[in-house]
Design a protein around this motif. Structure first.
Motif, PDB file in Angstrom:
ATOM      1  N   ASP A 170       3.464 -17.020  10.716  1.00 58.12           N
ATOM      2  CA  ASP A 170       3.624 -18.398  11.153  1.00 58.12           C
ATOM      3  C   ASP A 170       3.892 -18.360  12.655  1.00 58.12           C
ATOM      4  OD1 ASP A 170       4.163 -21.339  10.451  1.00 58.12           O
ATOM      5  OD2 ASP A 170       5.895 -20.754  11.663  1.00 58.12           O
ATOM      6  N   ILE A 171       3.068 -19.077  13.403  1.00 60.94           N
ATOM      7  CA  ILE A 171       3.196 -19.091  14.859  1.00 60.94           C
ATOM      8  C   ILE A 171       3.941 -20.364  15.264  1.00 60.94           C
ATOM      9  CG2 ILE A 171       1.964 -18.921  17.058  1.00 60.94           C
ATOM     10  CD1 ILE A 171       1.491 -16.498  15.149  1.00 60.94           C
ATOM     11  N   TYR A 172       5.257 -20.231  15.375  1.00 55.31           N
ATOM     12  CA  TYR A 172       6.155 -21.303  15.830  1.00 55.31           C
ATOM     13  C   TYR A 172       6.026 -22.612  15.041  1.00 55.31           C
ATOM     14  CZ  TYR A 172       5.815 -18.083  19.741  1.00 55.31           C
ATOM     15  OH  TYR A 172       5.772 -16.953  20.519  1.00 55.31           O
ATOM     16  N   GLY A 173       5.624 -22.519  13.776  1.00 51.78           N
ATOM     17  CA  GLY A 173       5.478 -23.713  12.956  1.00 51.78           C
ATOM     18  C   GLY A 173       4.252 -24.539  13.312  1.00 51.78           C
ATOM     19  N   ARG A 174       3.397 -24.029  14.177  1.00 53.12           N
ATOM     20  CA  ARG A 174       2.217 -24.770  14.628  1.00 53.12           C
ATOM     21  C   ARG A 174       0.961 -24.414  13.835  1.00 53.12           C
ATOM     22  NH1 ARG A 174       2.881 -27.036  19.948  1.00 53.12           N
ATOM     23  NH2 ARG A 174       4.951 -26.536  20.731  1.00 53.12           N
ATOM     24  N   PHE A 175       0.798 -23.131  13.521  1.00 57.86           N
ATOM     25  CA  PHE A 175      -0.354 -22.677  12.746  1.00 57.86           C
ATOM     26  C   PHE A 175      -0.044 -21.298  12.184  1.00 57.86           C
ATOM     27  CE2 PHE A 175      -1.071 -21.533  17.166  1.00 57.86           C
ATOM     28  CZ  PHE A 175      -1.501 -20.222  17.110  1.00 57.86           C
ATOM     29  N   LEU A 191      -1.669  -0.408  17.708  1.00 61.33           N
ATOM     30  CA  LEU A 191      -0.409  -1.028  17.273  1.00 61.33           C
ATOM     31  C   LEU A 191      -0.144  -0.736  15.803  1.00 61.33           C
ATOM     32  CD1 LEU A 191      -0.244  -4.623  18.803  1.00 61.33           C
ATOM     33  CD2 LEU A 191       1.071  -2.628  19.438  1.00 61.33           C
ATOM     34  N   ASP A 192       1.103  -0.442  15.484  1.00 65.32           N
ATOM     35  CA  ASP A 192       1.517  -0.304  14.090  1.00 65.32           C
ATOM     36  C   ASP A 192       1.725  -1.689  13.499  1.00 65.32           C
ATOM     37  OD1 ASP A 192       1.559   2.497  14.125  1.00 65.32           O
ATOM     38  OD2 ASP A 192       3.615   2.530  14.899  1.00 65.32           O
ATOM     39  N   ALA A 193       1.655  -1.779  12.186  1.00 64.41           N
ATOM     40  CA  ALA A 193       1.809  -3.062  11.500  1.00 64.41           C
ATOM     41  C   ALA A 193       3.126  -3.750  11.846  1.00 64.41           C
ATOM     42  CB  ALA A 193       1.695  -2.857   9.990  1.00 64.41           C
ATOM     43  N   ASP A 194       4.196  -2.986  12.013  1.00 66.24           N
ATOM     44  CA  ASP A 194       5.494  -3.588  12.311  1.00 66.24           C
ATOM     45  C   ASP A 194       5.622  -4.076  13.759  1.00 66.24           C
ATOM     46  OD1 ASP A 194       5.612  -1.031  13.401  1.00 66.24           O
ATOM     47  OD2 ASP A 194       7.647  -0.640  12.706  1.00 66.24           O
ATOM     48  N   GLU A 195       4.594  -3.853  14.574  1.00 69.26           N
ATOM     49  CA  GLU A 195       4.588  -4.327  15.961  1.00 69.26           C
ATOM     50  C   GLU A 195       3.766  -5.601  16.159  1.00 69.26           C
ATOM     51  OE1 GLU A 195       4.775  -0.396  18.654  1.00 69.26           O
ATOM     52  OE2 GLU A 195       3.000  -0.487  17.353  1.00 69.26           O
ATOM     53  N   ILE A 196       3.076  -6.044  15.122  1.00 64.28           N
ATOM     54  CA  ILE A 196       2.153  -7.179  15.245  1.00 64.28           C
ATOM     55  C   ILE A 196       2.891  -8.475  15.585  1.00 64.28           C
ATOM     56  CG2 ILE A 196       0.412  -8.580  14.066  1.00 64.28           C
ATOM     57  CD1 ILE A 196      -0.625  -5.807  14.621  1.00 64.28           C
ATOM     58  N   ALA A 197       3.999  -8.778  14.925  1.00 68.30           N
ATOM     59  CA  ALA A 197       4.730 -10.021  15.198  1.00 68.30           C
ATOM     60  C   ALA A 197       5.167 -10.097  16.655  1.00 68.30           C
ATOM     61  CB  ALA A 197       5.932 -10.162  14.271  1.00 68.30           C
ATOM     62  N   THR A 198       5.662  -8.996  17.194  1.00 72.26           N
ATOM     63  CA  THR A 198       6.073  -8.966  18.604  1.00 72.26           C
ATOM     64  C   THR A 198       4.875  -9.186  19.515  1.00 72.26           C
ATOM     65  OG1 THR A 198       7.896  -7.476  18.088  1.00 72.26           O
ATOM     66  CG2 THR A 198       7.187  -7.559  20.386  1.00 72.26           C
ATOM     67  N   ASN A 222      10.268 -18.675  16.666  1.00 71.62           N
ATOM     68  CA  ASN A 222       9.796 -17.301  16.606  1.00 71.62           C
ATOM     69  C   ASN A 222       8.484 -17.222  15.842  1.00 71.62           C
ATOM     70  OD1 ASN A 222      12.174 -15.970  17.761  1.00 71.62           O
ATOM     71  ND2 ASN A 222      13.198 -16.719  15.923  1.00 71.62           N
ATOM     72  N   VAL A 223       7.769 -16.144  16.060  1.00 72.12           N
ATOM     73  CA  VAL A 223       6.660 -15.785  15.187  1.00 72.12           C
ATOM     74  C   VAL A 223       7.295 -15.102  13.988  1.00 72.12           C
ATOM     75  CG1 VAL A 223       4.668 -14.263  14.935  1.00 72.12           C
ATOM     76  CG2 VAL A 223       4.990 -15.527  17.055  1.00 72.12           C
ATOM     77  N   THR A 224       6.960 -15.568  12.783  1.00 72.19           N
ATOM     78  CA  THR A 224       7.584 -14.993  11.596  1.00 72.19           C
ATOM     79  C   THR A 224       6.526 -14.493  10.609  1.00 72.19           C
ATOM     80  OG1 THR A 224       7.761 -17.190  10.592  1.00 72.19           O
ATOM     81  CG2 THR A 224       9.688 -16.364  11.741  1.00 72.19           C
ATOM     82  N   LEU A 225       6.829 -13.373   9.982  1.00 71.57           N
ATOM     83  CA  LEU A 225       5.984 -12.819   8.927  1.00 71.57           C
ATOM     84  C   LEU A 225       6.226 -13.629   7.672  1.00 71.57           C
ATOM     85  CD1 LEU A 225       4.103 -10.503   7.963  1.00 71.57           C
ATOM     86  CD2 LEU A 225       6.187  -9.238   7.403  1.00 71.57           C
ATOM     87  N   ILE A 226       5.155 -14.161   7.071  1.00 70.90           N
ATOM     88  CA  ILE A 226       5.313 -14.966   5.854  1.00 70.90           C
ATOM     89  C   ILE A 226       4.718 -14.300   4.624  1.00 70.90           C
ATOM     90  CG2 ILE A 226       5.611 -17.175   6.998  1.00 70.90           C
ATOM     91  CD1 ILE A 226       2.673 -17.763   6.569  1.00 70.90           C
ATOM     92  N   ALA A 227       3.895 -13.296   4.808  1.00 71.84           N
ATOM     93  CA  ALA A 227       3.367 -12.577   3.647  1.00 71.84           C
ATOM     94  C   ALA A 227       2.720 -11.287   4.077  1.00 71.84           C
ATOM     95  CB  ALA A 227       2.351 -13.433   2.898  1.00 71.84           C
TER      96      ALA A 227
END
Length: 69
Positions: A4-9, A42-49, A64-69
């Motif tokens: 989720d990108i800041y609740g926008r998309f 990039l490793d998978a755990d670096e994608i959100a950053t 924030n950018v949040t992981l949702i699934a």
């Protein structure tokens, strides 16, 4: 992985052929985001950053950018 990108998309990121591919999610459809290039190293755990670095200008205070699934 879906973010989720800041609740926008929302963006789905998948590993395909040793590269990261990004898709913008909308109700009933999914469109490839060609202008978003995620470094293959990039490793998978670096994608959100990384996504936060790219889209930070869209963020409001405390968002924030949040992981949702």
């Amino acid at each position: 992985m879906k973010f989720d990108i800041y609740g926008r998309f929302q963006i789905e990121v998948r590993r395909e052929n040793d590269a990261w591919e990004a898709y913008r999610l909308e109700p009933g459809k999914r469109a490839k985001v060609d202008e978003l290039i995620i470094p293959a190293a990039l490793d998978a755990d670096e994608i959100a950053t990384y996504l936060d670095d790219i889209y930070h200008e869209m963020a409001g205070v405390g968002q924030n950018v949040t992981l949702i699934a």
